[in-house]
Design a protein around this motif. Structure first.
Motif, PDB file in Angstrom:
ATOM      1  N   ASP A   5      -4.823  -9.225  17.174  1.00 20.21           N
ATOM      2  CA  ASP A   5      -5.643  -8.181  16.543  1.00 20.21           C
ATOM      3  C   ASP A   5      -5.253  -6.866  17.210  1.00 20.21           C
ATOM      4  O   ASP A   5      -5.040  -6.839  18.424  1.00 20.21           O
ATOM      5  N   ASP A   6      -5.147  -5.791  16.419  1.00 15.60           N
ATOM      6  CA  ASP A   6      -4.762  -4.513  17.027  1.00 15.60           C
ATOM      7  C   ASP A   6      -5.917  -3.877  17.797  1.00 15.60           C
ATOM      8  O   ASP A   6      -5.698  -2.936  18.561  1.00 15.60           O
ATOM      9  N   ASP A  35      -5.708 -11.132  12.648  1.00 10.10           N
ATOM     10  CA  ASP A  35      -6.291  -9.997  11.930  1.00 10.10           C
ATOM     11  C   ASP A  35      -5.381  -9.656  10.746  1.00 10.10           C
ATOM     12  O   ASP A  35      -4.215 -10.062  10.717  1.00 10.10           O
ATOM     13  N   THR A  85      -5.405  -6.183   9.035  1.00  4.95           N
ATOM     14  CA  THR A  85      -4.982  -4.785   9.078  1.00  4.95           C
ATOM     15  C   THR A  85      -4.478  -4.443  10.475  1.00  4.95           C
ATOM     16  O   THR A  85      -5.258  -4.363  11.431  1.00  4.95           O
ATOM     17  N   MET A  86      -3.168  -4.325  10.582  1.00 13.91           N
ATOM     18  CA  MET A  86      -2.526  -4.059  11.882  1.00 13.91           C
ATOM     19  C   MET A  86      -1.289  -3.213  11.662  1.00 13.91           C
ATOM     20  O   MET A  86      -0.689  -3.254  10.589  1.00 13.91           O
ATOM     21  N   LYS A 118     -15.364 -10.670  10.105  1.00  8.86           N
ATOM     22  CA  LYS A 118     -15.750 -10.081  11.395  1.00  8.86           C
ATOM     23  C   LYS A 118     -17.170  -9.553  11.318  1.00  8.86           C
ATOM     24  O   LYS A 118     -17.542  -8.994  10.293  1.00  8.86           O
TER      25      LYS A 118
HETATM   26 MG   LIG Z   1      -6.996  -4.471  12.600  1.00  7.01          MG
END
Ligand SMILES: [Mg+2]
Length: 121
Positions: A7-8, A54, A56-57, A104
Protein backbone atom coordinates in the motif's frame (compact mmCIF):
# COMPACT_ATOMS: atom_id res chain seq x y z
CA UNK A 1 3.60 -17.63 7.08
CA UNK A 2 4.94 -15.04 4.64
CA UNK A 3 2.66 -12.04 4.30
CA UNK A 4 3.18 -9.41 1.60
CA UNK A 5 1.50 -6.10 2.32
CA UNK A 6 1.55 -3.44 -0.39
CA UNK A 7 0.00 0.00 0.00
CA UNK A 8 1.41 3.44 -0.80
CA UNK A 9 0.09 4.77 2.51
CA UNK A 10 2.36 3.90 5.46
CA UNK A 11 -0.60 4.61 7.75
CA UNK A 12 -2.81 2.10 5.90
CA UNK A 13 -0.07 -0.54 6.19
CA UNK A 14 0.31 0.20 9.87
CA UNK A 15 -3.43 -0.15 10.48
CA UNK A 16 -3.54 -3.52 8.71
CA UNK A 17 -0.48 -4.82 10.59
CA UNK A 18 -2.00 -3.72 13.90
CA UNK A 19 -5.15 -5.68 13.12
CA UNK A 20 -3.58 -8.95 11.98
CA UNK A 21 -4.32 -11.57 14.67
CA UNK A 22 -1.51 -11.78 17.23
CA UNK A 23 -1.05 -15.53 16.80
CA UNK A 24 -0.46 -15.01 13.07
CA UNK A 25 1.88 -12.07 13.59
CA UNK A 26 3.96 -14.02 16.06
CA UNK A 27 4.77 -16.72 13.53
CA UNK A 28 4.90 -14.71 10.30
CA UNK A 29 7.17 -12.40 8.46
CA UNK A 30 5.50 -9.35 7.03
CA UNK A 31 7.10 -7.91 3.90
CA UNK A 32 6.05 -4.41 2.90
CA UNK A 33 5.95 -2.57 -0.39
CA UNK A 34 4.59 0.80 -1.45
CA UNK A 35 3.66 0.45 -5.13
CA UNK A 36 2.57 -2.12 -7.69
CA UNK A 37 6.02 -2.70 -9.12
CA UNK A 38 7.32 -3.53 -5.65
CA UNK A 39 4.36 -5.87 -5.18
CA UNK A 40 5.39 -7.85 -8.27
CA UNK A 41 9.11 -7.83 -7.43
CA UNK A 42 8.59 -8.77 -3.78
CA UNK A 43 6.14 -11.50 -4.75
CA UNK A 44 8.73 -13.13 -7.01
CA UNK A 45 11.44 -12.77 -4.39
CA UNK A 46 9.51 -14.07 -1.37
CA UNK A 47 6.64 -16.18 -2.79
CA UNK A 48 4.33 -15.09 0.05
CA UNK A 49 1.41 -17.22 1.24
CA UNK A 50 -0.89 -14.23 1.11
CA UNK A 51 -0.82 -10.74 -0.41
CA UNK A 52 -2.75 -7.69 0.74
CA UNK A 53 -2.82 -5.27 -2.16
CA UNK A 54 -4.01 -1.68 -2.47
CA UNK A 55 -5.38 -0.51 -5.84
CA UNK A 56 -4.52 3.17 -6.10
CA UNK A 57 -0.73 3.43 -6.01
CA UNK A 58 2.02 5.25 -7.91
CA UNK A 59 4.44 3.67 -10.42
CA UNK A 60 2.11 0.71 -11.06
CA UNK A 61 -1.44 0.41 -9.74
CA UNK A 62 -2.88 -2.59 -7.96
CA UNK A 63 -4.83 -3.81 -11.00
CA UNK A 64 -1.68 -4.17 -13.07
CA UNK A 65 0.25 -5.66 -10.16
CA UNK A 66 -2.52 -8.21 -9.61
CA UNK A 67 -2.45 -9.19 -13.30
CA UNK A 68 1.33 -9.61 -13.25
CA UNK A 69 1.32 -11.61 -10.01
CA UNK A 70 -1.43 -13.93 -11.31
CA UNK A 71 0.43 -14.36 -14.62
CA UNK A 72 3.53 -15.33 -12.65
CA UNK A 73 1.69 -17.64 -10.21
CA UNK A 74 -1.89 -18.57 -10.95
CA UNK A 75 -2.19 -20.00 -7.44
CA UNK A 76 -1.35 -16.67 -5.80
CA UNK A 77 -3.59 -15.70 -2.89
CA UNK A 78 -4.25 -11.97 -3.26
CA UNK A 79 -6.70 -9.95 -1.19
CA UNK A 80 -7.31 -6.47 -2.51
CA UNK A 81 -7.90 -3.93 0.25
CA UNK A 82 -9.16 -0.66 -1.14
CA UNK A 83 -11.22 2.43 -0.44
CA UNK A 84 -12.77 1.98 -3.91
CA UNK A 85 -16.09 0.34 -3.18
CA UNK A 86 -17.45 0.52 -6.72
CA UNK A 87 -18.94 -2.69 -8.03
CA UNK A 88 -16.77 -2.28 -11.13
CA UNK A 89 -13.57 -2.48 -9.06
CA UNK A 90 -14.76 -5.62 -7.35
CA UNK A 91 -15.75 -7.31 -10.61
CA UNK A 92 -12.44 -6.38 -12.19
CA UNK A 93 -10.21 -7.75 -9.42
CA UNK A 94 -12.25 -10.94 -9.05
CA UNK A 95 -12.04 -11.49 -12.82
CA UNK A 96 -8.27 -11.04 -12.53
CA UNK A 97 -8.06 -13.76 -9.91
CA UNK A 98 -8.10 -11.95 -6.57
CA UNK A 99 -9.47 -14.02 -3.67
CA UNK A 100 -11.65 -11.11 -2.56
CA UNK A 101 -11.95 -7.35 -2.42
CA UNK A 102 -12.13 -5.91 1.09
CA UNK A 103 -12.96 -2.29 1.77
CA UNK A 104 -10.83 0.02 3.88
CA UNK A 105 -10.49 0.21 6.76
CA UNK A 106 -10.46 -3.56 7.25
CA UNK A 107 -11.30 -4.63 10.80
CA UNK A 108 -9.86 -7.35 13.04
CA UNK A 109 -12.80 -9.66 12.49
CA UNK A 110 -12.52 -9.72 8.71
CA UNK A 111 -8.76 -10.22 8.86
CA UNK A 112 -9.20 -13.10 11.30
CA UNK A 113 -11.67 -14.68 8.87
CA UNK A 114 -9.22 -14.37 6.00
CA UNK A 115 -6.45 -16.07 7.98
CA UNK A 116 -8.68 -18.88 9.20
CA UNK A 117 -9.70 -19.50 5.58
CA UNK A 118 -6.03 -19.60 4.52
CA UNK A 119 -5.08 -21.97 7.33
CA UNK A 120 -7.75 -24.42 6.24
CA UNK A 121 -6.36 -24.65 2.70
MG1 LIG B 1 -3.30 3.88 -2.28
Amino acid sequence: MNILLVDDSPLSRKIIITRIPEEIKGTSSIIQGSNGQEAVDLYKEHRPDIVFLDLTMPVMDGYEALDQIMAYDKGACVYVITADIQKKAQEKVLASGAAALETKPIDEERLAKIFSRINQE
